[in-house]
Design a protein around this motif. Structure first.
Motif, PDB file in Angstrom:
ATOM      1  N   UNK A  20       0.776  -1.233   0.000  1.00  0.00           N
ATOM      2  CA  UNK A  20       0.000   0.000   0.000  1.00  0.00           C
ATOM      3  C   UNK A  20       0.807   1.283   0.000  1.00  0.00           C
ATOM      4  N   UNK A  21       2.110   1.194  -0.202  1.00  0.00           N
ATOM      5  CA  UNK A  21       2.945   2.394  -0.069  1.00  0.00           C
ATOM      6  C   UNK A  21       3.320   3.047  -1.386  1.00  0.00           C
ATOM      7  N   UNK A  49       7.524   2.666   2.696  1.00  0.00           N
ATOM      8  CA  UNK A  49       6.649   2.718   3.871  1.00  0.00           C
ATOM      9  C   UNK A  49       6.920   3.959   4.699  1.00  0.00           C
ATOM     10  N   UNK A  50       8.198   4.234   4.926  1.00  0.00           N
ATOM     11  CA  UNK A  50       8.581   5.379   5.747  1.00  0.00           C
ATOM     12  C   UNK A  50       8.133   6.686   5.102  1.00  0.00           C
ATOM     13  N   UNK A  51       8.346   6.796   3.803  1.00  0.00           N
ATOM     14  CA  UNK A  51       7.968   8.020   3.098  1.00  0.00           C
ATOM     15  C   UNK A  51       6.458   8.210   3.094  1.00  0.00           C
ATOM     16  N   UNK A  52       5.725   7.120   2.903  1.00  0.00           N
ATOM     17  CA  UNK A  52       4.267   7.239   2.877  1.00  0.00           C
ATOM     18  C   UNK A  52       3.729   7.612   4.257  1.00  0.00           C
ATOM     19  N   UNK A  53       4.290   6.993   5.285  1.00  0.00           N
ATOM     20  CA  UNK A  53       3.844   7.286   6.646  1.00  0.00           C
ATOM     21  C   UNK A  53       4.160   8.729   7.036  1.00  0.00           C
ATOM     22  N   UNK A  54       5.277   9.242   6.550  1.00  0.00           N
ATOM     23  CA  UNK A  54       5.624  10.636   6.846  1.00  0.00           C
ATOM     24  C   UNK A  54       4.610  11.583   6.210  1.00  0.00           C
ATOM     25  N   UNK A  55       4.162  11.250   5.015  1.00  0.00           N
ATOM     26  CA  UNK A  55       3.189  12.092   4.317  1.00  0.00           C
ATOM     27  C   UNK A  55       1.766  11.885   4.815  1.00  0.00           C
TER      28      UNK A  55
END
Length: 262
Positions: A20-21, A49-55
């Motif tokens: 889902x990222x 994952x990290x980039x999507x979670x940050x956004x």
């Protein structure tokens, strides 16, 4: 309930989206977040994952390879704990797989494609089934491909897996319908993004033509003469989870601009 309300998924749905990222998965994730859903996503790429979670700080994330049984078990345990149950499963994870003649593709690449694209869906479903049965209105959306209804020269492992997903969907809809669970497949066509660019490049090379010529060939096989946007697939996923989609199950729904050949 007005028709506009019927077209919107209920707020607060508990949703699990594999891969889902990025790409289609990210578009689906963003769409559900906009509806007020609680969303857990997995992906094999920790940086994505990290980039999507940050956004999107509201999303819950976990690194997982859907072809790995232990990692899938951990993913569904996380869904039960972090989401408190499961209302919607979007089986999106998949890889493009190899391009080449059937007698030239390395066996390990065939197995990897089947393991991720088809077996990965089985592994997630077998663990998600019990959680979905506890939902008041469980929904399963399996992402297949237009390659799941058309033959696809030089892309046999991918096409075989995507045809398998359509059969899995039709069978599971019959099996889980009595539990009130609806099961459908979405068959995206030529979706704009890095993955199709790689596929076109590899197929052009295998066919001995330029990238531009192969891209033109893909577009010429689409009635609308344009690529699908990831958001088009996301919108269909939302519709299938809305009251307006309450009696749609066991279907393979193409979102492709009417692809006639690939």
């Amino acid at each position: 309930m007005s028709m506009i309300e019927r077209l919107q998924p209920p707020r607060g749905l508990r949703v699990l989206i594999t891969a889902g990222a990025s790409g289609i998965g990210a578009a689906i994730t963003r769409a559900f977040l906009e509806t007020g859903a609680k969303v857990l996503i997995c992906d094999i790429d920790p940086a994505a994952l990290s980039a999507f979670a940050e956004a999107h700080p509201d999303v819950m994330t976990l690194k997982a390879d859907v072809s790995d049984e232990k990692e899938v078990d951990a993913l569904l345990d996380a869904a039960a704990q972090q989401l408190g149950g499961l209302d919607v499963l979007v089986n999106n994870a998949g890889i493009a797989g190899p391009t080449g003649a059937i007698d030239e593709i390395p066996l390990e690449e065939i197995r990897r494609t089947i393991d991720v694209d088809l077996m990965g869906q089985f592994l997630v479903l077998r663990r998600a089934a019990a959680l979905l049965r506890e939902s008041d209105a469980g929904v399963i959306i399996n992402i297949s491909s237009v390659a799941g209804r058309l033959g696809y020269a030089l892309r046999t492992p991918y096409s075989a897996a995507k045809w398998g997903i359509v059969g899995l969907t039709a069978s599971l809809a019959k099996e889980m319908g009595p539990d009130g669970i609806r099961v459908n497949a979405i068959l995206p066509g030529v979706v704009r993004g890095p993955r199709i660019e790689g596929v076109i490049r590899d197929r052009a090379e295998a066919s001995g033509v330029s990238y531009a010529a192969m891209e033109a060939q893909y577009l010429a096989n689409i009635s609308l003469r344009r690529m699908v946007e990831p958001e088009d697939v996301a919108g269909t996923a939302l519709f299938l989870c809305s009251p307006a989609g309450a009696n749609i199950s066991g279907q393979a729904i193409s979102v492709c601009g009417n692809v006639e050949n690939i």
